[in-house]
Design a protein around this motif. Structure first.
Motif, PDB file in Angstrom:
ATOM      1  N   VAL A   1       0.727  -1.274   0.079  1.00 17.99           N
ATOM      2  CA  VAL A   1       0.142  -0.106  -0.014  1.00 17.99           C
ATOM      3  C   VAL A   1       0.833   1.335   0.167  1.00 17.99           C
ATOM      4  O   VAL A   1       1.837   1.301   0.890  1.00 17.99           O
ATOM      5  CB  VAL A   1      -0.798   0.092   1.284  1.00 17.99           C
TER       6      VAL A   1
ATOM      7  N   PHE B   1      -2.862  -4.935  -1.755  1.00 17.51           N
ATOM      8  CA  PHE B   1      -4.268  -4.599  -2.171  1.00 17.51           C
ATOM      9  C   PHE B   1      -4.585  -4.997  -3.597  1.00 17.51           C
ATOM     10  O   PHE B   1      -5.693  -5.141  -4.127  1.00 17.51           O
ATOM     11  CB  PHE B   1      -4.549  -2.899  -1.962  1.00 17.51           C
ATOM     12  N   ASN B   2      -3.504  -5.043  -4.251  1.00 14.47           N
ATOM     13  CA  ASN B   2      -3.751  -5.201  -5.759  1.00 14.47           C
ATOM     14  C   ASN B   2      -4.051  -6.795  -5.954  1.00 14.47           C
ATOM     15  O   ASN B   2      -3.055  -7.594  -6.163  1.00 14.47           O
ATOM     16  CB  ASN B   2      -2.659  -4.708  -6.427  1.00 14.47           C
TER      17      ASN B   2
ATOM     18  N   ARG C   1      -1.720   7.910  -6.803  1.00 15.73           N
ATOM     19  CA  ARG C   1      -1.403   7.001  -5.642  1.00 15.73           C
ATOM     20  C   ARG C   1       0.070   7.278  -5.133  1.00 15.73           C
ATOM     21  O   ARG C   1       0.712   8.107  -5.763  1.00 15.73           O
ATOM     22  CB  ARG C   1      -1.110   5.442  -6.234  1.00 15.73           C
TER      23      ARG C   1
ATOM     24  N   PHE D   1      -8.927  -7.315   1.036  1.00 18.52           N
ATOM     25  CA  PHE D   1      -9.288  -5.767   1.226  1.00 18.52           C
ATOM     26  C   PHE D   1      -9.954  -5.159  -0.122  1.00 18.52           C
ATOM     27  O   PHE D   1     -10.643  -4.201   0.195  1.00 18.52           O
ATOM     28  CB  PHE D   1      -7.838  -5.077   1.270  1.00 18.52           C
ATOM     29  N   LEU D   2      -9.694  -5.762  -1.044  1.00 21.14           N
ATOM     30  CA  LEU D   2     -10.346  -5.153  -2.309  1.00 21.14           C
ATOM     31  C   LEU D   2     -11.771  -5.443  -2.289  1.00 21.14           C
ATOM     32  O   LEU D   2     -12.223  -6.434  -2.318  1.00 21.14           O
ATOM     33  CB  LEU D   2      -9.851  -5.570  -3.703  1.00 21.14           C
TER      34      LEU D   2
ATOM     35  N   SER E   1      -2.851  -0.224  -4.399  1.00 18.33           N
ATOM     36  CA  SER E   1      -2.561   0.942  -3.719  1.00 18.33           C
ATOM     37  C   SER E   1      -4.033   1.286  -2.807  1.00 18.33           C
ATOM     38  O   SER E   1      -4.887   0.883  -3.138  1.00 18.33           O
ATOM     39  CB  SER E   1      -2.019   2.068  -4.482  1.00 18.33           C
ATOM     40  N   VAL E   2      -3.512   2.089  -1.565  1.00 16.66           N
ATOM     41  CA  VAL E   2      -4.676   2.456  -1.019  1.00 16.66           C
ATOM     42  C   VAL E   2      -4.957   4.023  -1.266  1.00 16.66           C
ATOM     43  O   VAL E   2      -4.074   4.615  -0.875  1.00 16.66           O
ATOM     44  CB  VAL E   2      -4.545   1.938   0.636  1.00 16.66           C
TER      45      VAL E   2
ATOM     46  N   THR F   1      -5.955  -8.640  -1.884  1.00 19.83           N
ATOM     47  CA  THR F   1      -7.135  -8.340  -2.639  1.00 19.83           C
ATOM     48  C   THR F   1      -8.162  -9.166  -2.210  1.00 19.83           C
ATOM     49  O   THR F   1      -9.261  -8.381  -2.182  1.00 19.83           O
ATOM     50  CB  THR F   1      -6.467  -8.754  -4.057  1.00 19.83           C
TER      51      THR F   1
ATOM     52  N   GLN G   1     -10.226   3.619  -0.373  1.00 25.06           N
ATOM     53  CA  GLN G   1     -10.355   2.815  -1.543  1.00 25.06           C
ATOM     54  C   GLN G   1      -8.937   1.786  -1.634  1.00 25.06           C
ATOM     55  O   GLN G   1      -7.995   2.315  -1.449  1.00 25.06           O
ATOM     56  CB  GLN G   1     -10.830   3.473  -2.717  1.00 25.06           C
ATOM     57  N   TYR G   2      -9.348   0.757  -2.198  1.00 28.07           N
ATOM     58  CA  TYR G   2      -8.339  -0.069  -2.726  1.00 28.07           C
ATOM     59  C   TYR G   2      -8.260  -0.161  -4.271  1.00 28.07           C
ATOM     60  O   TYR G   2      -9.274  -0.809  -4.927  1.00 28.07           O
ATOM     61  CB  TYR G   2      -8.435  -1.388  -2.116  1.00 28.07           C
TER      62      TYR G   2
ATOM     63  N   ALA H   1      -7.243   4.095  -6.193  1.00 27.27           N
ATOM     64  CA  ALA H   1      -7.027   2.876  -7.170  1.00 27.27           C
ATOM     65  C   ALA H   1      -8.038   2.901  -8.104  1.00 27.27           C
ATOM     66  O   ALA H   1      -8.979   3.574  -8.097  1.00 27.27           O
ATOM     67  CB  ALA H   1      -7.489   1.746  -6.156  1.00 27.27           C
TER      68      ALA H   1
END
Length: 800
Positions: free
Chosen positions: A296, A404-405, A421, A443-444, A774-775, A440, A768-769, A316
């Motif tokens: 992140v 996150f990705n 980002r 978090f995503l 990236s956050v 992901t 947001q992710y 993101a």
DNA sequence: AGGACATGTCATGCG
DNA sequence: ACCGCATGACATGTC
């Protein structure tokens, strides 16, 4: 443990000495201690070694060798893994450990590597802590090492030479830096060799240093971070450049930090790192080492164009809701594949192992102390100070984006440009992707842009998280559940199998019951044959086997055991063919057909009313029979075949006819000169008699089968209830995790500050992710797609 | 008387 | 081809 120690001690002592000389010291933290049990079980699954760290951890755990995380020097450990593998192969002992232990590797600030030795600092939630962390060299390393897996240690090593481990310290703490400086090129080379050994063992080097290695190969020279150039690294760090290219252009990461969020206050005092820590704490990503955890990158560019670190929440690119899961699956598969490869080395073939390795996050979870989820600390090389002033959080960039990705890091670059980002995830490495996978998934949120409504100052779970939890997380959990259920089913199946085996008299009975009669038959037949000769068939006619009920007792007393032994009784009867004699021999009364199969005698008698000894009706009948002359009685109770035999004046008993072996039977027929009619009758009697026994056995088998099936049904019902209970427990755990996620999100968000030091109103902004991992802190209502297209716009919004 | 049940018998198939 | 066994179907007997 013991034998492991043996192997290690001898072989590893050398390594230890070597390492000590080098000054590299790796402390393995007990990430394990603080796992969230529910998460572990749910996400990882009971069997899964789910952590990112798994690759290493998996082996360790699987080895079942208790290497104390703290005591073990990771470098040694890895180098010695080869030995372990050999040992394993020798033993072929596969211990599927359901629990994955994630180690958070700390490097003492003292140590050369001086990655953050302490994970705890990273975990701290205090606002000030972020700054402190930034100042605190330890903190940074913690971030990196956050993954806390043995792998992470690896990373640390590399990091020392290459990336972040050294760098952060260099910036903030000269002392730690000094340690790095101490490393000579030779030392670095040596470390590198050790790494290669690990790689040889099957752990891809990439695993250990996800991006670094690639970069080395590709960009060896430009990046001081690489092992070879320790000096450059130091310089770089001194310059204040984060390893991960916090600077606008990070050669390593390859990320340019061109895009800075002007709006985001330089002051985001709450360092992104803290936020990251919180996030990490919540979600253990820690596996960066193996799988470059999505980093992140909280890099936020100040208005000036100076990267503001703290908020580092890159917007993101919007992901289609469905994608995250797909990506997750894909990544899972990838991870699985990798895990399998390693597992093969380790001789780990069990699917569980794969599953365990699947999820990086698990390892992180464990790594966290105090219930915090382990953070991929190794990424943390980022300056913990990451304040708004600092444009980028290099370290974070690596780890977080990947974390996150869900999508490929490599691909992520493009989208990032659009988004403001903070840091771009350079790592195109597969590892990064892996790292991202778990995160992901977790978090995503399927929808990056959550409606503003969701986020409120209240601890309500923000959209992204909630979505995360609900969808991806739950999906994973559901998958795990399925897997678990399968596991259970198998276990149950085996259990049932055992039970059935023990219970199943079917096969046994079938084999035994037929056999017993035969044996008894043979034994009796000889005796019968001897005695039977004296019998006068003419008077009584062939004794119907069914008619001679009186003989039953003898059978019982003689030990005709529960088994079905019609032949036995029949043969025995032959010696007492004169009904008149029956009364004189009460002990023989009980001898009769035993069609009770294996039932107790009492029941057997009940079945055959004709038996005189039998209770109740039978006694009545017995009385009734007494009134009749013995001859009539015999006729009445004799079977049709017996009557026919008497009518045909067959010279021997039906029992003989039926039970004699073929040879003896043929001899018997040969002895007597019989007419065609008699021969035919005798053959029919034999056929029918045998078939009768067979029918009885058959029916008995049927009964047994039914009984066994009933038992099986009961067992299955028990299992079902048990599984349902377990399912409920899992659901409960998931709920708890969700709540924790909510609180953590809230905590992170509340600590975020804009350039002016003002908190972001939850009603207007949300975390947001992005697909690239990236956050971002985004104004509500802005779609991720828009963000991707027009990151700056968002920045402006943020400024507002 | 009729159903349920136990047992016997037959036909068939398999080893 | 014969034998023994297993089994489904039917018949018979008993309650």
């Amino acid at each position: 443990m013991l034998y492991l120690k043996k192997y290690f001690t001898e072989g590893l002592i050398q390594f230890t000495i070597l390492l000590s000389l080098i000054g590299v010291r790796v402390d393995v933290d007990t990430y394990l201690s603080n796992q969230l049990p529910p998460l572990r079980e749910i996400i990882l699954g009971p069997s899964s070694a789910y952590t990112q760290t798994q690759f290493h951890n998996l082996r360790n755990t699987l080895d079942g060798n208790g290497i104390h995380p703290k005591s073990v020097d990771l470098d040694q450990f890895f180098t010695t893994r080869r030995l372990l593998n050999q040992v394993r192969q020798l033993d072929r002992i596969f211990v599927p450990s359901t629990e994955l232990n994630t180690w958070l590797v700390h490097r003492d600030s003292e140590t050369v590597v001086s990655t953050s030795s302490q994970s705890s600092p990273s975990i701290t939630l205090d606002n000030g802590g972020g700054l402190e962390d930034a100042n605190n060299p330890d903190a940074t390393p913690a971030m990196r090492g956050g993954s806390g897996t043995p792998e992470s240690t690896y990373n640390l090593n590399e990091a020392d030479s290459s990336l972040g481990a050294v760098a952060p310290e260099g910036n903030q703490e000269p002392s730690s830096r000094d340690g790095n400086d101490d490393l000579t090129k030779e030392d670095i080379d040596l470390i590198d060799i050790l790494w290669r050994q690990d790689i040889d063992l099957g752990a891809g080097r990439e695993v250990f240093n996800y991006s670094n290695r690639q970069k080395e190969s590709e960009e060896e020279k430009p990046h001081p971070q690489e092992n070879k150039d320790g000096n450059e690294e130091q310089e770089r760090w001194r310059n204040g450049v984060n390893l991960q290219g916090a600077q606008p252009v990070d050669g390593e990461t390859g990320e340019s930090i061109p895009e800075q969020l002007p709006g985001l206050g330089s002051q985001t005092s709450l360092s992104l790192q803290e936020c990251l820590r919180l996030l990490e704490a919540t979600f253990p990503f820690g596996e960066e080492s193996e799988f470059p955890a999505p980093v992140v990158t909280p890099e936020i560019v100040s208005n000036d164009g100076v990267p503001s670190t703290s908020q580092s929440l890159p917007l993101a690119p919007q992901l289609p809701p469905a994608e995250p899961q797909l990506d997750l699956e894909q990544q899972w598969q990838d991870i699985m594949a990798i895990m399998e490869l390693q597992a093969m080395e380790v001789n780990i073939t069990s699917p569980h192992s794969n599953s365990s390795s699947d999820i990086d996050s698990s390892g992180t979870t464990e790594s966290n102390t105090g219930g915090n989820f382990g953070l991929p600390t190794h990424s943390t090389p980022v300056n913990q100070d990451v304040s708004l002033h600092q444009a980028s959080l290099p370290s974070c960039s690596q780890d977080f984006p990947q974390i996150f990705n869900p999508q490929l890091d490599s691909t992520s670059n493009a989208p990032r440009t659009t988004m403001p980002r903070l840091a771009s995830s350079n790592s195109s490495n597969i590892n990064s992707t892996f790292g991202a996978t778990n995160l992901t998934g977790i978090f995503l949120p399927p929808h990056i842009n959550s409606s503003s409504t969701n986020i409120t100052s209240t601890p309500i779970l923000p959209d992204p998280f909630s979505n995360l939890l609900e969808e991806s997380m739950l999906d994973e959990i559901s998958l795990l559940d399925l897997a678990m259920e399968e596991g259970f089913s198998q276990a149950q199946a085996s259990q049932l199998e055992d039970e059935l085996d023990s219970d199943s008299g079917l096969s046994l009975d079938s084999s035994h019951s037929p056999a017993s009669p035969s044996s008894s038959e043979t034994s009796c037949s000889s005796a019968a044959s001897s005695s039977s000769t004296s019998a006068t068939f003419s008077e009584e006619g062939a004794v119907g086997y069914s008619t001679d009920s009186e003989v039953a007792t003898v059978e019982t007393e003689e030990g005709a055991v529960g088994g079905y032994q019609p032949g036995y009784s029949k043969l025995c009867r032959m010696s007492y063919q004169d009904p008149s004699q029956f009364h004189g021999l009460p002990q023989l009364d009980s001898i009769s057909h035993n069609h009770t199969y294996n039932l107790p005698l009492s029941s057997a008698f009940a079945e055959h009313p004709e038996l005189p000894i039998s209770v109740g009706k039978k006694t009545v009948r017995d009385k009734h029979n007494k009134l009749q002359p013995p001859q009539d009685l015999l006729d009445k109770h004799s079977s049709r075949d017996e009557r026919r035999a008497r009518a045909m004046k067959i010279p021997f008993s039906n029992e003989k006819i039926i039970n004699l072996p073929v040879e003896e039977f043929n001899e018997l027929l040969a002895k007597h000169h019989l007419s065609e009619g008699q021969l035919a009758l005798i053959r029919d009697i034999r056929r029918r008699g045998k078939n009768k026994m067979a029918a009885q056995n058959c029916r008995k088998r049927k009964l047994d089968t039914i009984i066994n099936l009933e038992q099986g049904v009961q067992d299955l019902r028990r299992d079902k209830s048990r599984l349902l209970k377990e399912k409920m427990e899992f659901i409960r755990s998931i709920r708890q995790m969700k709540q924790k996620m909510q609180s953590l999100y809230q905590e992170v968000f509340t600590q975020l500050r804009d350039e002016e030091g003002r908190p972001y109103p939850p009603s207007e902004y949300s975390l947001q992710y992005s697909a690239d991992g990236s956050v971002l802190i985004m104004p509500r209502g802005v779609t991720t797609a828009e963000q991707n297209r027009k990151p700056e716009k968002k920045q402006k919004d943020k400024k507002k």
